[in-house]
Design a protein around this motif. Structure first.
Motif, PDB file in Angstrom:
ATOM      1  N   TRP A   1       2.082 -14.728  25.723  1.00  0.00           N
ATOM      2  CA  TRP A   1       1.663 -14.021  24.517  1.00  0.00           C
ATOM      3  C   TRP A   1       2.289 -14.644  23.270  1.00  0.00           C
ATOM      4  O   TRP A   1       1.649 -14.711  22.218  1.00  0.00           O
ATOM      5  CB  TRP A   1       2.026 -12.542  24.619  1.00  0.00           C
ATOM      6  CG  TRP A   1       1.576 -11.772  23.401  1.00  0.00           C
ATOM      7  CD1 TRP A   1       2.350 -11.339  22.368  1.00  0.00           C
ATOM      8  CD2 TRP A   1       0.243 -11.390  23.083  1.00  0.00           C
ATOM      9  NE1 TRP A   1       1.584 -10.699  21.433  1.00  0.00           N
ATOM     10  CE2 TRP A   1       0.278 -10.719  21.841  1.00  0.00           C
ATOM     11  CE3 TRP A   1      -0.985 -11.541  23.739  1.00  0.00           C
ATOM     12  CZ2 TRP A   1      -0.858 -10.197  21.236  1.00  0.00           C
ATOM     13  CZ3 TRP A   1      -2.110 -11.026  23.123  1.00  0.00           C
ATOM     14  CH2 TRP A   1      -2.051 -10.366  21.889  1.00  0.00           C
TER      15      TRP A   1
ATOM     16  N   ALA B   1      -0.024 -17.477  22.632  1.00  0.00           N
ATOM     17  CA  ALA B   1      -1.402 -17.078  22.340  1.00  0.00           C
ATOM     18  C   ALA B   1      -1.538 -16.419  20.982  1.00  0.00           C
ATOM     19  O   ALA B   1      -2.562 -16.574  20.307  1.00  0.00           O
ATOM     20  CB  ALA B   1      -1.901 -16.135  23.431  1.00  0.00           C
TER      21      ALA B   1
ATOM     22  N   GLY C   1      -8.387 -17.822  19.259  1.00  0.00           N
ATOM     23  CA  GLY C   1      -9.225 -17.806  20.452  1.00  0.00           C
ATOM     24  C   GLY C   1      -8.470 -17.734  21.758  1.00  0.00           C
ATOM     25  O   GLY C   1      -9.085 -17.750  22.831  1.00  0.00           O
TER      26      GLY C   1
ATOM     27  N   THR D   1      -6.386 -15.203  22.691  1.00  0.00           N
ATOM     28  CA  THR D   1      -6.187 -13.833  23.164  1.00  0.00           C
ATOM     29  C   THR D   1      -7.534 -13.185  23.445  1.00  0.00           C
ATOM     30  O   THR D   1      -8.499 -13.359  22.715  1.00  0.00           O
ATOM     31  CB  THR D   1      -5.436 -13.001  22.111  1.00  0.00           C
ATOM     32  OG1 THR D   1      -6.181 -13.007  20.890  1.00  0.00           O
ATOM     33  CG2 THR D   1      -4.054 -13.571  21.858  1.00  0.00           C
ATOM     34  N   ALA D   2      -7.574 -12.449  24.524  1.00  0.00           N
ATOM     35  CA  ALA D   2      -8.800 -11.731  24.892  1.00  0.00           C
ATOM     36  C   ALA D   2      -8.407 -10.549  25.755  1.00  0.00           C
ATOM     37  O   ALA D   2      -7.506 -10.642  26.587  1.00  0.00           O
ATOM     38  CB  ALA D   2      -9.760 -12.643  25.649  1.00  0.00           C
ATOM     39  N   GLY D   3      -9.069  -9.424  25.535  1.00  0.00           N
ATOM     40  CA  GLY D   3      -8.774  -8.254  26.341  1.00  0.00           C
ATOM     41  C   GLY D   3      -7.596  -7.473  25.810  1.00  0.00           C
ATOM     42  O   GLY D   3      -7.388  -7.356  24.608  1.00  0.00           O
ATOM     43  N   THR D   4      -6.778  -6.957  26.709  1.00  0.00           N
ATOM     44  CA  THR D   4      -5.676  -6.078  26.358  1.00  0.00           C
ATOM     45  C   THR D   4      -4.607  -6.826  25.578  1.00  0.00           C
ATOM     46  O   THR D   4      -4.224  -7.949  25.932  1.00  0.00           O
ATOM     47  CB  THR D   4      -5.044  -5.477  27.633  1.00  0.00           C
ATOM     48  OG1 THR D   4      -6.063  -4.855  28.408  1.00  0.00           O
ATOM     49  CG2 THR D   4      -3.969  -4.459  27.276  1.00  0.00           C
TER      50      THR D   4
ATOM     51  N   THR E   1      -1.631  -9.150  27.057  1.00  0.00           N
ATOM     52  CA  THR E   1      -2.066  -9.765  28.313  1.00  0.00           C
ATOM     53  C   THR E   1      -2.862 -11.026  28.003  1.00  0.00           C
ATOM     54  O   THR E   1      -3.792 -10.987  27.205  1.00  0.00           O
ATOM     55  CB  THR E   1      -2.933  -8.801  29.131  1.00  0.00           C
ATOM     56  OG1 THR E   1      -2.179  -7.617  29.406  1.00  0.00           O
ATOM     57  CG2 THR E   1      -3.365  -9.442  30.442  1.00  0.00           C
ATOM     58  N   VAL E   2      -2.503 -12.122  28.619  1.00  0.00           N
ATOM     59  CA  VAL E   2      -3.127 -13.411  28.329  1.00  0.00           C
ATOM     60  C   VAL E   2      -3.607 -14.054  29.620  1.00  0.00           C
ATOM     61  O   VAL E   2      -2.881 -14.102  30.615  1.00  0.00           O
ATOM     62  CB  VAL E   2      -2.132 -14.358  27.622  1.00  0.00           C
ATOM     63  CG1 VAL E   2      -2.781 -15.712  27.332  1.00  0.00           C
ATOM     64  CG2 VAL E   2      -1.618 -13.731  26.336  1.00  0.00           C
ATOM     65  N   ASP E   3      -4.842 -14.542  29.591  1.00  0.00           N
ATOM     66  CA  ASP E   3      -5.378 -15.322  30.698  1.00  0.00           C
ATOM     67  C   ASP E   3      -4.915 -16.767  30.504  1.00  0.00           C
ATOM     68  O   ASP E   3      -5.257 -17.395  29.498  1.00  0.00           O
ATOM     69  CB  ASP E   3      -6.901 -15.253  30.685  1.00  0.00           C
ATOM     70  CG  ASP E   3      -7.536 -15.980  31.866  1.00  0.00           C
ATOM     71  OD1 ASP E   3      -6.923 -16.932  32.384  1.00  0.00           O
ATOM     72  OD2 ASP E   3      -8.652 -15.611  32.253  1.00  0.00           O
TER      73      ASP E   3
ATOM     74  N   VAL F   1      -7.653 -19.257  29.551  1.00  0.00           N
ATOM     75  CA  VAL F   1      -8.171 -19.101  28.189  1.00  0.00           C
ATOM     76  C   VAL F   1      -7.185 -19.698  27.192  1.00  0.00           C
ATOM     77  O   VAL F   1      -7.577 -20.390  26.238  1.00  0.00           O
ATOM     78  CB  VAL F   1      -8.424 -17.613  27.878  1.00  0.00           C
ATOM     79  CG1 VAL F   1      -8.783 -17.416  26.398  1.00  0.00           C
ATOM     80  CG2 VAL F   1      -9.532 -17.067  28.764  1.00  0.00           C
TER      81      VAL F   1
ATOM     82  N   ALA G   1      -7.990 -22.900  24.679  1.00  0.00           N
ATOM     83  CA  ALA G   1      -7.903 -22.744  23.228  1.00  0.00           C
ATOM     84  C   ALA G   1      -6.874 -23.699  22.630  1.00  0.00           C
ATOM     85  O   ALA G   1      -7.100 -24.311  21.573  1.00  0.00           O
ATOM     86  CB  ALA G   1      -7.554 -21.298  22.879  1.00  0.00           C
TER      87      ALA G   1
END
Length: 280
Positions: free
Chosen positions: A197, A200, A205, A207-210, A213-215, A218, A222
């Motif tokens: 995090w 991110a 681009g 960060t996505a979702g909650t 929380t980082v994929d 992704v 990015a």
């Protein structure tokens, strides 16, 4: 099997110079045992070497008031080396500590990092190349002076150990890619997610979702997309500075920077944020 050299108990309180010499002797003995195919002797010698290194840690770095005196499983310089090897770019102590805590057992003692780089330089000047690697500062592209607060590994190519105007962002993005790739290969836990995090949050681009929380995939995509914009110009600047370092500095200077330039320097030139991360 040849008898392993003894490490006298009194060596624990011996001077750092004597310990440096002892460590050099033991490293050479380990290499000879391996070259001769005697793995049992090598293991015994390695154990003795580890004891000598721990004695050096205690003699040089000591422990501050209230500091936990229990020794880490890995010497502090090896902890820093492991974290830097994962990152692959110059990094500040705070980031080094966060990476080590996320991916390796134990924690890097921040109090011991304060004098580590200075002790590494003293060791190199006393016995050049006696160790397989040294922890050294990044060098600024303009003055070839130590960049305050950024550590590298001596075995990296010269250009990799130099920071120029674009390096702060490029290194931040490179580190994000490598951390994300490492995270993708292992179990996901809170420590790894906190580290992801931190990267991110400063990369569009990523960060996505909650929130929080980082994929890793992704984040890596990015970071790489933005890195592609900066990497060639940054590499060109670093390589030009590396050529100057090879031409102008001696062996110690190429690792630890020009002393004359260091005296003239008034800023760190690294572009780092106050918390030691490379901010966008």
């Amino acid at each position: 099997m040849p008898a392993a050299p003894d490490v006298p108990p009194a060596e624990t309180s011996a001077g750092a110079d004597a310990l440096e010499a002892r460590i050099g002797e033991l490293r050479a003995a380990v290499r000879r045992a391996i070259a001769n195919g005697d793995r049992q002797a090598a293991r015994v010698l390695r154990s003795e070497l580890r004891r000598a290194e721990e004695a050096w840690d205690e003699a040089v770095l000591g422990s501050g008031p209230g500091e936990d005196v229990r020794r880490p499983l890995v010497p502090v310089r090896d902890q820093v080396h492991q974290a830097l090897t994962l990152l692959g770019v110059p990094a500040a102590p705070k980031l080094i500590g966060s990476v080590y805590a996320a991916f390796f057992p134990g924690e890097v003692s921040g109090t011991r990092l304060t004098s580590l780089r200075r002790d590494e330089e003293r060791s190199f000047r006393t016995a050049p190349y006696a160790r397989p690697y040294y922890l050294c500062p990044a060098l600024t592209a303009d003055l070839l002076a130590p960049a305050r607060g950024l550590l590298t590994v001596s075995t990296w190519p010269q250009a990799q150990r130099i920071v120029g105007p674009l390096s702060a962002r490029a290194d931040f993005l490179s580190a994000a890619v490598r951390v994300a790739e490492q995270a993708g290969r292992g179990p996901d836990d809170s420590g790894v997610q906190r580290l992801l995090w931190r990267f991110a949050a400063n990369i569009p681009g990523a960060t996505a979702g909650t929130v929080g929380t980082v994929d890793p995939a992704v984040l890596a995509e990015a970071a790489q997309a933005e890195l592609d914009v900066h990497v060639e110009a940054d590499r060109h600047q670093r390589e030009r500075a590396a050529e100057r370092a090879q031409a102008q500095l001696d062996d110690a200077g190429r690792l630890f920077g020009s002393r004359l330039h260091a005296l003239r320097r008034t800023g760190n030139g690294s572009g780092n944020g106050p918390d030691g991360e490379n901010k966008r």
